[in-house]
Design a protein around this motif. Structure first.
Motif, PDB file in Angstrom:
ATOM      1  N   UNK A 170       8.085  -3.568  15.474  1.00 18.68           N
ATOM      2  CA  UNK A 170       9.412  -2.759  15.282  1.00 18.68           C
ATOM      3  C   UNK A 170       9.746  -2.141  16.526  1.00 18.68           C
TER       4      UNK A 170
ATOM      5  N   UNK B 163      -3.379 -10.035  19.520  1.00 17.72           N
ATOM      6  CA  UNK B 163      -2.903  -8.615  19.097  1.00 17.72           C
ATOM      7  C   UNK B 163      -4.150  -7.847  18.468  1.00 17.72           C
TER       8      UNK B 163
ATOM      9  N   UNK C 140       7.725   2.676   2.695  1.00 14.56           N
ATOM     10  CA  UNK C 140       6.947   3.941   2.719  1.00 14.56           C
ATOM     11  C   UNK C 140       8.030   5.015   3.367  1.00 14.56           C
TER      12      UNK C 140
ATOM     13  N   UNK D 239       0.965  -6.201  19.743  1.00 11.27           N
ATOM     14  CA  UNK D 239       0.688  -7.471  20.679  1.00 11.27           C
ATOM     15  C   UNK D 239       0.557  -7.131  22.181  1.00 11.27           C
TER      16      UNK D 239
ATOM     17  N   UNK E 228      -0.601  -1.879  -0.400  1.00  9.74           N
ATOM     18  CA  UNK E 228       0.264  -0.675  -1.016  1.00  9.74           C
ATOM     19  C   UNK E 228       0.780  -0.785  -2.170  1.00  9.74           C
TER      20      UNK E 228
ATOM     21  N   UNK F  41       4.259  -3.322  18.874  1.00 15.93           N
ATOM     22  CA  UNK F  41       4.215  -3.695  17.708  1.00 15.93           C
ATOM     23  C   UNK F  41       5.604  -4.028  17.321  1.00 15.93           C
TER      24      UNK F  41
ATOM     25  N   UNK G 166       2.162   5.903   8.640  1.00 16.55           N
ATOM     26  CA  UNK G 166       3.318   5.337   7.539  1.00 16.55           C
ATOM     27  C   UNK G 166       3.314   4.073   7.117  1.00 16.55           C
ATOM     28  N   UNK G 167       2.058   3.701   6.503  1.00 10.60           N
ATOM     29  CA  UNK G 167       1.971   2.309   6.079  1.00 10.60           C
ATOM     30  C   UNK G 167       0.959   1.382   6.234  1.00 10.60           C
ATOM     31  N   UNK G 168       0.906   0.338   6.136  1.00 14.86           N
ATOM     32  CA  UNK G 168      -0.078  -0.582   6.669  1.00 14.86           C
ATOM     33  C   UNK G 168      -0.463  -0.733   8.157  1.00 14.86           C
ATOM     34  N   UNK G 169      -1.732  -1.167   8.333  1.00 13.69           N
ATOM     35  CA  UNK G 169      -1.894  -1.167   9.746  1.00 13.69           C
ATOM     36  C   UNK G 169      -0.895  -2.044  10.672  1.00 13.69           C
ATOM     37  N   UNK G 170      -0.665  -1.973  11.922  1.00 13.84           N
ATOM     38  CA  UNK G 170       0.131  -2.594  12.630  1.00 13.84           C
ATOM     39  C   UNK G 170      -0.360  -3.428  13.693  1.00 13.84           C
ATOM     40  N   UNK G 171       0.234  -4.627  13.893  1.00 18.00           N
ATOM     41  CA  UNK G 171      -0.231  -5.581  14.951  1.00 18.00           C
ATOM     42  C   UNK G 171       0.346  -5.022  16.061  1.00 18.00           C
TER      43      UNK G 171
END
Lengths: 108, 586
Positions: free
Chosen positions: A31, A64, B57, A78, B12, A29, A71-76
């Motif tokens: 990051x 993807x 977050x 790839x 969020x 993803x 820790x947050x929204x769903x991740x893409x």
């Protein structure tokens, strides 16, 4: 003719090559990709990556999956498509050729 | 203590400080603008927002619930400047820099991409002039001066300003403000703008900025020298002009205070008295006085303040003061308009009453006419002084004195007796009102044998108010008989022979003797005027000189005289006409 221009032009193709290479090793993803690129000092900010990924995806080289994140929204995450693998292989050949060409010329 | 807002990023909810929210909002908007024409825009923005949400977050915890500006700043550092979000091509930063520079300088002064907005941030009042300044690439001061001039020269500027205020939209959004200044609405221009207003957004690309700023600064520096010098000169002119106008107004309002000897005409009564003897009723007089002062002084004070601001180079808007001024001014105009209509109604009807003045000896050969010594206005006027109606109004002992009666002399064919009539004209709310006002006028002619002594003024009670009262004495002189004027006759208006009166060297009727004739009255001994009239034969002269209807006379002349002479005469007439025009009294 500024050195930065040439540098950036060189980096331009290599960045795509590196992104595809990182993803080819394992599904990643953004990051994670950024982390690696940062370590390699290819990019310094994350913003650069997102448009590039979208464009590569739209070109059919990437796909993807959504993965839930704690820790947050769903991740893409790839991954390379078949097309992407071919594309990467071609780039790899080109890169090797170029690298050798540079070696040969600079050693003369 | 900071206010927080709640935002939804990628599904969020975050509590974020208001200031931080604003920074983030602009940042995301800048990025979005970067991809304005791309299909991927929404997708990229979703990805970016998802990442921002992820980073947020990480920032919040059990002991820290709110996203602060520092957090946003850090996240912006991680994510990169808007320029780092590549659009079409992966260009190097230098290429981009160059492109941007040409783009900026290309559009900065391009009017076609401009729109007219009001610039309330830099405006003094509504920002119309500042907006016009942006639109035409000129200093707003130039438009302010134009408007002030239009206001002074007839007040059309106020209406124009109000209309423009209403019609021209205010530049509210960043995009508006940039369009107003002619910068194309793109990421760079917004960012530059953003940078100007929010210095705390330090993530802005300073390198890229500086080149643009340098270009802008260079052009500003080039013009600022001229603008500065110009504004100093203008400021001085404004202050001097304003003070001068103020003194003139004070002189007009409060009589001959000796403030300004150069102003000339002096009014005997001051403004409050004039209002009192002009406007009906009494309750409104104070309000009218205040309105007159407000309406006339506010523009002058504005000019002086503008001058001081120009000189002192004060850029800070003084909106509350300006607003107060405008509102007071409009109120004042309103009061004057309403009371003005009422005043106009009081002039609606007019009448003229007429009665005969009995003579002791109407069949006398010579009627001697003179004017009494002037005990009312002698302190205020002299014979060298050209006065007018408004000056010769004086209030004394609850009576209004008007110092300009007139006398009309004409021949009389059907009788051998002198005839003297008095006409009193007055306006009023109704005919009845006008008649009663005319009847209240006092004008006492002294008749002793063949002598007529006219007072130099007429008067009426203060309660009558000024309603265009006018007293005219009509004297009809039988054919062949004479009228002789005394030394004071020129104190009042004499209507006898306009051509003679206007003739430069024969301004005065005092001491002259006029003989009645079918075609008017003539004065063979009036010398100068007669001699200079023409080189016509004496008979022609007798026929022509005092006749008003020149065309008839010329018709006869053409029959009697040769063509050359006619030509000469025409030239002479033209010459006289020119002199007459040049010497008309006020």
């Amino acid at each position: 003719m500024k050195v930065e221009n040439t540098q950036a032009q060189m980096r331009k193709g290599i960045l795509e090559y590196c992104i595809l290479t990182i993803i080819s090793k394992k599904e990643s993803y953004p990051s994670e990709i950024i982390q690696e690129l940062k370590e390699a000092k290819l990019i310094v900010v994350e913003g650069t990556l997102y448009p590039l990924l979208t464009r590569l995806k739209n070109a059919g080289l990437l796909r993807y999956n959504w993965v839930e994140s704690s820790s947050g929204p769903p991740r893409k995450y790839y991954a390379l498509t078949e097309e992407g693998i071919d594309f990467l292989n071609e780039l790899k050949t080109t890169w090797t050729d170029l690298y050798e060409a540079v070696q040969v010329i600079s050693k003369k | 203590m900071n206010k927080t807002v709640s935002v939804n990023i990628a599904g969020f909810a975050f509590n974020i400080e208001e200031q931080a929210y604003e920074v983030l909002r602009v940042y995301l908007k800048n990025i979005r603008n970067k991809f304005q024409n791309e299909e991927e825009q929404d997708e990229i923005m979703e990805d970016i927002e998802a990442r921002v949400a992820e980073l947020f977050h990480e920032k919040i915890s059990a002991i820290k619930e709110v996203i602060t500006e520092t957090d946003v700043q850090e996240i912006m550092d991680i994510m990169g400047k808007p320029e780092d979000y590549l659009s079409d091509e992966f260009e190097d930063s230098d290429n981009k820099k160059r492109d941007r520079k040409t783009e900026s300088s290309g559009t900065y002064f391009d009017r076609s991409s401009k729109r007219l907005f009001r610039d309330e941030d830099n405006g003094s009042l509504g920002g119309v002039c500042a907006g016009l300044g942006h639109y035409f690439n000129a200093d707003a001061v130039i438009f302010r001066v134009l408007f002030v001039l239009l206001v002074i020269l007839g007040g059309s500027g106020i209406l124009a300003y109000i209309i423009m205020w209403i019609v021209i939209p205010e530049a509210k959004t960043t995009a508006d403000k940039l369009q107003m200044k002619g910068q194309s609405v793109n990421l760079d221009s917004i960012k530059q703008h953003f940078n100007d207003f929010k210095e705390n957004t330090k993530t802005e690309a300073k390198n890229v900025q500086s080149s643009v700023k340098k270009a802008v600064n260079r052009s500003i520096n080039a013009t600022s020298g001229f603008v500065n010098a110009f504004s100093k000169v203008l400021g001085t002119a404004f202050i001097l002009g304003g003070v001068f106008a103020f003194l003139i107004l004070m002189t007009i309002f409060f009589g001959n205070s000796g403030l300004l000897p150069i102003v000339g005409s002096e009014q005997i009564e001051d403004l409050p008295t004039m209002i009192e003897i002009l406007y009906p009723g009494e309750s409104m007089h104070n309000l009218i006085f205040i309105s007159v002062m407000v309406v006339s002084l506010i523009p002058i004070i504005s000019i002086i303040i503008t001058g001081i601001r120009l000189l002192a180079d004060i850029k800070k808007p003084y909106k509350p003061l300006a607003w107060t001024g405008v509102i007071l001014w409009i109120l004042g105009v309103g009061v004057l308009a309403i009371t003005g209509v009422e005043l106009g109604m009081n002039f609606r009807s007019q009448t003229e009453i007429e009665f005969e003045v009995p003579l002791d000896n109407p069949s006398t050969e010579v009627l001697y006419v003179d004017v009494n010594e002037d005990d009312i206005f002698s302190d205020h006027i002299s014979f060298q002084h050209v006065w007018n109606y408004s000056e010769l109004i004086k209030v004394e002992n609850e009576r209004i004195y008007m110092g300009y009666p007139e006398v009309i002399i004409s021949p009389k064919e059907d009788s051998a007796d002198f005839e003297v009539k008095m006409h009193i004209h007055s306006n009023g709310l109704s005919i009845k009102d006008a008649i009663s006002k005319a009847e209240s006028v006092e004008y006492n002619i002294e008749v002793t044998e063949d002598k007529l002594l006219l007072p130099p003024y007429y008067s009426f009670p203060k309660s009558s108010k000024i309603r265009q009262q006018q007293t005219t004495i009509e004297i009809k002189v039988p054919l062949g008989k004479r009228i002789e004027f005394g030394k004071n006759i020129d104190r009042i208006g004499v209507w006898l022979d306009e051509e003679y009166y206007h003739y430069p060297e024969s301004h005065y009727y005092a001491g002259t003797v006029w003989t009645s004739d079918k075609k008017g009255l003539k004065c063979p001994d009036c010398g100068l005027a007669i001699r200079k009239y023409s080189n016509k034969s004496e008979e022609d002269e007798n026929e022509d000189d005092f006749d008003d209807e020149d065309s008839d006379v010329e018709g006869e002349d053409e029959l009697n005289e040769g063509k050359n002479e006619v030509m000469d005469e025409e030239l002479e007439n033209l010459d006289n006409a020119l002199k007459t025009i040049g010497n008309k009294p006020n």
